[in-house]
Design a protein around this motif. Sequence first.
Motif, mmCIF file in Angstrom:
data_model
loop_
_atom_site.group_PDB
_atom_site.id
_atom_site.type_symbol
_atom_site.label_atom_id
_atom_site.label_comp_id
_atom_site.label_asym_id
_atom_site.label_seq_id
_atom_site.Cartn_x
_atom_site.Cartn_y
_atom_site.Cartn_z
ATOM 1 N N GLY A 286 84.175 -10.336 69.351
ATOM 2 C CA GLY A 286 83.056 -10.483 70.010
ATOM 3 C C GLY A 286 81.662 -11.077 69.493
ATOM 4 N N LEU B 160 82.291 -2.052 77.621
ATOM 5 C CA LEU B 160 82.002 -3.414 77.653
ATOM 6 C C LEU B 160 80.797 -3.888 78.232
ATOM 7 N N LEU C 62 79.575 -1.654 70.761
ATOM 8 C CA LEU C 62 78.906 -1.526 72.252
ATOM 9 C C LEU C 62 77.207 -2.080 72.341
ATOM 10 N N PRO C 63 76.822 -2.952 72.611
ATOM 11 C CA PRO C 63 75.413 -3.514 72.529
ATOM 12 C C PRO C 63 74.465 -1.943 74.043
ATOM 13 N N VAL D 209 72.545 -5.702 78.542
ATOM 14 C CA VAL D 209 71.829 -6.865 77.612
ATOM 15 C C VAL D 209 71.217 -8.273 77.881
ATOM 16 N N THR E 202 77.275 -2.403 79.414
ATOM 17 C CA THR E 202 76.543 -2.149 78.053
ATOM 18 C C THR E 202 76.007 -3.288 77.984
ATOM 19 N N GLN E 203 77.337 -4.796 78.358
ATOM 20 C CA GLN E 203 76.457 -6.578 78.211
ATOM 21 C C GLN E 203 75.785 -6.492 79.399
ATOM 22 N N LYS F 66 75.801 -5.328 68.410
ATOM 23 C CA LYS F 66 77.496 -6.032 68.659
ATOM 24 C C LYS F 66 77.435 -5.332 70.170
ATOM 25 N N ALA F 67 78.057 -6.895 70.540
ATOM 26 C CA ALA F 67 79.583 -6.175 71.254
ATOM 27 C C ALA F 67 80.680 -6.556 70.919
ATOM 28 N N ARG F 68 81.843 -6.141 70.377
ATOM 29 C CA ARG F 68 82.927 -6.175 69.556
ATOM 30 C C ARG F 68 83.815 -4.851 70.112
ATOM 31 N N TYR G 7 74.381 -9.546 68.653
ATOM 32 C CA TYR G 7 72.981 -9.938 68.935
ATOM 33 C C TYR G 7 71.747 -10.285 68.483
#
Length: 507
Positions: free
Chosen positions: A173, A349, A300-301, A356, A352-353, A278-280, A176
């Motif tokens: 992932g 994800l 989760l971002p 972003v 949440t992305q 972070k997005a992982r 950010y």
Amino acid sequence: MTDTDVIIVGAGPTGLMLAGELGLAGVRPLVLERHPQARETPKAHGLAGQILQLLRYRGALARFEAATTDPMPAPRFPFGGVHLDFTQLTDSPLQALPLPQQGLERVLEERASELGAEIRRGHEVLGVRQDEATVTAEVRGPDGVYEVTARYLVGCDGPRSRVRELVGIEFPGVTYPEVNRVAMVTLPDSVTMLDNGDLEVAGFGTVSAGFTRTDRGVLGVGSLTPGVLFLSTVEDEPTEYDDDVPMTMDEFQASVRRVLGADIPLGDPIRLSRFTFKARHVDRYRAGRIMVAGDAAHLLPATGVALNAGMLDTVNLAWKLAAEIHGWAPEGLLDTYHDERHFAGARALLQTQAQVALRRGQDPAAEALRAVFQELLVDEQPLRRMGALVAGSDIRYPRTDPDEHALTGAFAPDLTLHTDEGTTSVAELLHTARPVFLDLAERADLREIAREWADRIDIRQGKTGDRPADAVLIRPDAHIAWAATIDESAETAARTLRAALSRWFGA
């Protein structure tokens, strides 16, 4: 002979929720937490989404509601620099419960302990190994290093999961460059809150409610309680902060100054927190007898999502582990934990992305995107759809057969049920976290089949207005394993019911 049934590494909300669910299913969990005391560093400020419905189905929601002193907020939630405003709807598809993480963990720990969990604080897992029958953890406790064995081990040990690292689960992932700071403070005398939520700051002027964007970041302003301000800042920074080091008021005020270009007088701090986005997502939730859940499995971002997703991981996993330990699990049952929760994690994800992309753009095109998106949310249907997506209530676990009933894989609706003993509901039937076969159409033929699994499932009968199916088979996690179409033939319903019972609850 093992020392316990399941070792849980980490006593945060995910680990404690798993301990309670396992105890409810008659399994002995041991929770190992490396910190000697419950952490007081503020992190999450409440629960939101589908986990609230699940706790209600467990009969436990009132206990969590009683633990908060904060008023229930209006159903208005940030989403990527805009807002999902459900205040005009008669029922919000996204609910929240304000309860700081310290209070949440206290309630979860009390519940887990009552259900038989053992919780050891100050016990750090140094290593793990597994064979075909057991998992062994090497642990450093207050009295030295020791080993403990179990049938399974679950890493609920957060973003820097030692368990995940030890078993070689990949965590791909991105990170950010955003640093998010959140403060809840009292309203000082030099600041006036106007009727529309704007702030009138002596010597400065007006600061608008909602989000103020500058070329240095974003300032968020709002209030849930009279006399209390909720503020946030978002800045791009290269600094890597330790989440266990508390944020100070000086640090927050300096951030406001950088973003806004001026000071805002702030009162006394009530809560302060800082986090990065972070997005992982792990490539697998299971490695043999070792599994991961919560932040150890996904980051989760966006705010207000991680606790919901992590605690729901454990509800999916607990009954499957219990089935294995009690000896009736069908082949492949535990593999469905990865299949279903990886699917749910990917959905989390996705949204949440998307947040972003909405919030990070600073040019006129990004402003136009946010404006168009906000316009779409004026209409009820897209607003409800977005609420369900964020809540996680839109999750339908993938069906194995496209001909299965449309309810299969969905969260069971809370039907009001009229029975010979009185009125009850689907939620009340799931308080014990046992599977339920529910006959809604006096299908004695189907009840007779279900009785062959009576040692593993509860068989109930009731009537409801505008029934969605003739009968449903509900898993302990409240998702529907099977449903019979209204007036479905006895032959077809019997065949598919037997297949579903065998698939989920063994031969």
